[in-house]
Design an enzyme around this catalytic site. Structure first.
Site, PDB file in Angstrom:
ATOM      1  N   THR A  37     -39.601  25.438 -12.785  1.00 31.47           N
ATOM      2  CA  THR A  37     -39.830  24.172 -12.089  1.00 31.47           C
ATOM      3  C   THR A  37     -40.092  23.167 -13.207  1.00 31.47           C
ATOM      4  O   THR A  37     -40.638  23.549 -14.259  1.00 31.47           O
ATOM      5  CB  THR A  37     -41.037  24.213 -11.118  1.00 31.47           C
ATOM      6  OG1 THR A  37     -42.226  24.401 -11.883  1.00 31.47           O
ATOM      7  CG2 THR A  37     -40.908  25.338 -10.094  1.00 31.47           C
TER       8      THR A  37
ATOM      9  N   GLU B 159     -19.104  20.722 -17.237  1.00 25.01           N
ATOM     10  CA  GLU B 159     -19.426  19.337 -17.605  1.00 25.01           C
ATOM     11  C   GLU B 159     -18.540  18.370 -16.832  1.00 25.01           C
ATOM     12  O   GLU B 159     -18.992  17.322 -16.344  1.00 25.01           O
ATOM     13  CB  GLU B 159     -19.243  19.139 -19.108  1.00 25.01           C
ATOM     14  CG  GLU B 159     -20.202  19.989 -19.935  1.00 25.01           C
ATOM     15  CD  GLU B 159     -19.727  20.103 -21.378  1.00 25.01           C
ATOM     16  OE1 GLU B 159     -19.821  19.115 -22.103  1.00 25.01           O
ATOM     17  OE2 GLU B 159     -19.246  21.185 -21.764  1.00 25.01           O
TER      18      GLU B 159
ATOM     19  N   SER C 111       0.827  -1.210   0.000  1.00 25.12           N
ATOM     20  CA  SER C 111       0.000   0.000   0.000  1.00 25.12           C
ATOM     21  C   SER C 111       0.859   1.257   0.000  1.00 25.12           C
ATOM     22  O   SER C 111       0.334   2.363  -0.067  1.00 25.12           O
ATOM     23  CB  SER C 111      -0.967   0.016   1.198  1.00 25.12           C
ATOM     24  OG  SER C 111      -0.256   0.000   2.418  1.00 25.12           O
TER      25      SER C 111
ATOM     26  N   LYS D 158     -17.800  27.155 -31.599  1.00 24.61           N
ATOM     27  CA  LYS D 158     -18.151  26.623 -30.282  1.00 24.61           C
ATOM     28  C   LYS D 158     -17.375  27.237 -29.129  1.00 24.61           C
ATOM     29  O   LYS D 158     -16.194  27.542 -29.235  1.00 24.61           O
ATOM     30  CB  LYS D 158     -17.926  25.113 -30.270  1.00 24.61           C
ATOM     31  CG  LYS D 158     -18.844  24.376 -31.218  1.00 24.61           C
ATOM     32  CD  LYS D 158     -20.160  24.057 -30.587  1.00 24.61           C
ATOM     33  CE  LYS D 158     -19.982  22.775 -29.815  1.00 24.61           C
ATOM     34  NZ  LYS D 158     -21.198  22.312 -29.226  1.00 24.61           N
TER      35      LYS D 158
ATOM     36  N   ASN E  23      -2.506  -1.246  13.710  1.00 23.34           N
ATOM     37  CA  ASN E  23      -3.965  -1.105  13.676  1.00 23.34           C
ATOM     38  C   ASN E  23      -4.431   0.214  14.278  1.00 23.34           C
ATOM     39  O   ASN E  23      -5.257   0.918  13.695  1.00 23.34           O
ATOM     40  CB  ASN E  23      -4.638  -2.277  14.405  1.00 23.34           C
ATOM     41  CG  ASN E  23      -4.298  -3.602  13.754  1.00 23.34           C
ATOM     42  OD1 ASN E  23      -3.672  -3.633  12.700  1.00 23.34           O
ATOM     43  ND2 ASN E  23      -4.703  -4.701  14.382  1.00 23.34           N
TER      44      ASN E  23
END
Ligand code: ARG
Length: 456
Positions: free
Chosen positions: A154, A289, A22, A282, A109
């Site tokens: 709405t 996004e 890890s 564009k 731990n």
């Protein structure tokens, strides 16, 4: 040399080493791991398990290691299976035998539980301040564009006129609740597990309260098994990050929509837009996004951790190592998104004339009903009558304000000549002056309250 090598004779399988490793992701815990070890060393010294000299050498060794990580000079050894073993191995190289005393009564731990808590405490605070920055941007835009009118929706259908600033401020309050959630989660996160050992507690009489205080933690665990078992604080943080991501996706969607040429209520700055490789005209709202799209991974991380936790037997299980990448990814993603969105909000240019152009008299239908109510008609009946008014205008192909009062009187005798005052959008907006409404005065008050929340 492995930390736990004593009972083993054979070599570990190569693939198993990679599987178990890890360090490649938990190295980011190095600072909190070392911080925890510094505090633990003091506690060991306080109960006479470390001499003053040993404490001093542990302290300086840990300091050197922190420095090595900070400057990118730390060299991993392929025996290091995680950050904890890496630090201990290096400490042994630097100071010799005294390093071996640091683990007295401590297990990885309680150590990893502590590290994760300290890490979350830092990141929660960072997220809180990023949220505040975004909230400042929202307030600034709301104030700069305080009285511009726009359609409110709405079901994404035109509903009633509102102020642009009211729309903008609605997000302030969502983020305000997220900020409160984070501050609340912090209380449950800042609890020290040190002294739990592997699961059963410590036999050495170390002062758990003092360690906690030294680490800026307000409380200590009351049960050592609970202390090493649970990652509820990770899940809680991830939930809050998910909620932030959902709120952002919602803001992002509105901005994508409102910057569409069919609306063009606003435009986000060029610095946060992109072009198309094919279509020269564009100007795409990619920032929004992406922010909207990244919600998926943040929510998945929450699920990831909850699923890891579900059904585990008591205390530490290696499954818990799987909490990290999910958490780190969500933290990185959310911090990036929050910074970007604050920039986008600051860069917004507003086009009030386009918002105004999309206000229609139909959006005042409720105001006509309210007019009848003010003239003693029960609302349900008024609603029905206004329905008839709208049908009449549609049939005659005229606007609502073009209907003569005489024609309106065929529908209800309560209509008077003053009915035409209704066709004034600012009037309709100004009438919504209840606390939290869209009237300019109410929005001003709302902004004042918001500033108070931020201590402005
Ligand atoms: N790398 C481990 C983790 O992230 C540290 C704890 C290991 N504990 C153990 N008993 N093997 O969870």
């Amino acid at each position: 040399m492995k930390l736990w090598g004593g009972r083993f004779t054979g070599e570990q399988n190569e693939l198993m080493k990679q599987f178990n490793d890890s360090f490649k992701f938990d190295r980011r815990l190095y600072a909190v791991d070392i911080q925890g070890s510094q505090a633990y060393a003091s506690a060991l010294h306080a109960v006479g398990l470390l001499s003053a000299q040993e404490l001093a050498s542990l302290r300086s060794g840990l300091h050197i290691i922190k420095d090595e990580f900070d400057t990118g000079k730390f060299e991993r050894n392929f025996g290091d299976e995680d950050i904890h073993t890496a630090v201990e191995r290096r400490l042994t190289e630097l100071i010799g035998d005294a390093a071996g005393k640091l683990h007295t009564g401590r297990s990885r731990n309680d150590q990893v539980a502590l590290d994760m808590r300290l890490y979350c405490m830092n990141e929660i605070s960072k997220t809180v301040s990023l949220l505040e920055t975004l909230q400042h941007s929202l307030i600034a835009q709301a104030e700069a564009n305080l009285s511009f009118m726009m359609p409110g929706f709405t079901h994404l259908q035109p509903a009633q006129p509102i102020l642009f600033s009211h729309w903008m401020m609605s997000f302030f309050w969502m983020f305000e609740r997220d900020r409160a959630r984070l501050n609340d989660a912090l209380k449950r996160t800042a609890v020290s597990p040190l002294g739990a050992g592997a699961l059963a507690g410590s036999p050495f009489g170390i002062d758990r309260e003092k360690i906690a205080a030294e680490l800026g933690m307000a409380a200590i665990f009351m049960n050592s098994m609970d202390a090493v078992s649970d990652r509820d604080f990770v899940a809680e943080f991830l939930f809050t990050l998910s909620m932030i991501a959902v709120h952002i996706s919602h803001l992002a969607e509105d901005i994508v929509l409102f910057s569409n040429p069919a609306f063009k209520y606003l435009q986000i700055g060029e610095a946060f837009s992109t072009g198309s490789s094919l279509m020269p005209q564009k100007r795409n709202p990619d920032a929004m996004e992406l922010a909207r799209g990244k919600t998926g991974r943040v929510i998945s991380s929450l699920f990831n951790v909850l699923i890891v936790l579900k059904g585990l037997p008591s205390t530490y299980n290696k499954d818990l190592q799987e909490d990290k990448q999910a958490l780190f990814d969500s933290v990185d993603t959310t911090e990036m998104v929050l910074s970007i969105i604050a920039g986008v909000i600051n860069s917004i240019e507003v086009f009030p004339e386009n918002m105004l152009a999309q206000l229609t008299e139909e959006m005042l239908a409720t105001d006509i009903a309210d007019y009848l109510v003010e003239h003693g008609v029960p609302f349900r009946e008024a609603h029905q009558k206004v329905g008839e008014v709208i049908k009449f205008a549609e049939e005659k192909d005229i606007s609502l304000s073009e209907i003569p009062v005489s024609a309106l009187n065929h529908i209800s005798s309560k209509f008077d000549a003053d009915v035409h005052k209704i066709f004034d959008f600012m009037r309709a907006i100004s009438k919504k002056d209840s606390v939290g409404g869209t009237a300019p005065q109410a929005v001003k008050k709302q902004i004042e309250m918001a500033k108070e929340k931020l201590g402005m």
